[in-house]
Motif scaffolding. Structure first.
Motif, PDB file in Angstrom:
ATOM      1  N   ASP A 127      14.045  24.066 -74.553  1.00 44.35           N
ATOM      2  CA  ASP A 127      14.103  25.496 -75.060  1.00 44.35           C
ATOM      3  C   ASP A 127      12.875  25.479 -76.335  1.00 44.35           C
ATOM      4  O   ASP A 127      13.048  25.939 -77.322  1.00 44.35           O
ATOM      5  N   LEU A 148       9.648  35.229 -71.857  1.00 43.32           N
ATOM      6  CA  LEU A 148      10.546  36.057 -72.524  1.00 43.32           C
ATOM      7  C   LEU A 148      10.187  37.511 -72.785  1.00 43.32           C
ATOM      8  O   LEU A 148       8.894  37.811 -72.710  1.00 43.32           O
ATOM      9  N   ASP A 149      10.916  38.531 -73.088  1.00 45.09           N
ATOM     10  CA  ASP A 149      10.680  40.054 -73.549  1.00 45.09           C
ATOM     11  C   ASP A 149       9.977  40.692 -72.285  1.00 45.09           C
ATOM     12  O   ASP A 149       9.112  41.638 -72.643  1.00 45.09           O
ATOM     13  N   ASP A 152      16.815  38.172 -69.536  1.00 40.99           N
ATOM     14  CA  ASP A 152      16.663  37.077 -70.413  1.00 40.99           C
ATOM     15  C   ASP A 152      15.174  36.613 -70.226  1.00 40.99           C
ATOM     16  O   ASP A 152      14.336  36.636 -70.971  1.00 40.99           O
ATOM     17  N   SER A 153      14.995  36.451 -68.981  1.00 47.88           N
ATOM     18  CA  SER A 153      13.472  35.689 -68.756  1.00 47.88           C
ATOM     19  C   SER A 153      13.153  35.652 -67.136  1.00 47.88           C
ATOM     20  O   SER A 153      14.088  36.151 -66.380  1.00 47.88           O
TER      21      SER A 153
END
Length: 132
Positions: free
Chosen positions: A20, A113-114, A120-121
């Protein structure tokens, strides 16, 4: 979340991982993605030759692979130049990690991401094996 099958049981491997890692990466193919960074999450697992014997090995960095070198490589590839595809970024990281002859297999996931507000991804996961 990994969906690839487990590594073969007949091969004795020590699994090292970076989990992560969030990096502001220059990545993307669309015009609005050029010249700006996007958050990506990167996970790397690499299998290093190990022994099945129940022994304590030498307590020395020379018997393993440096996490720091892998982390610095990831940061460099993500931030120094623009990469269009998450697939390409994952492949570049895999090639660099596999340069260490002790690494037999590497799995890498790169997630943007985002990108979409309702998830989430999005991303890719790859696996590469050393040639014997």
């Amino acid at each position: 979340m990994t969906i690839l099958a487990p590594w073969p049981a007949e091969m004795a491997l020590r699994r090292l991982f970076i989990r992560d890692m969030i990096v502001d990466a220059y990545i993307g193919v669309f015009p609005h993605e050029q010249g700006v960074t996007q958050r990506v999450r990167i996970n790397v697992s690499f299998g290093v030759d190990d022994s099945r014997e129940l022994i304590e090995g030498v307590d020395d960095l020379s018997r393993t692979v440096s996490y720091e070198k892998a982390v610095l490589t990831i940061r460099r590839f993500a931030t120094e130049t623009h990469t269009q595809l998450v697939e390409t970024l994952a492949e570049r990281i895999a090639i660099e990690v596999m340069k260490d002859a002790r690494v037999r297999v590497v799995r890498i996931s790169v997630e943007k991401l985002d990108v979409f507000s309702d998830m989430d991804s999005v991303g890719v996961e790859i696996e590469r094996w050393a040639e014997d």
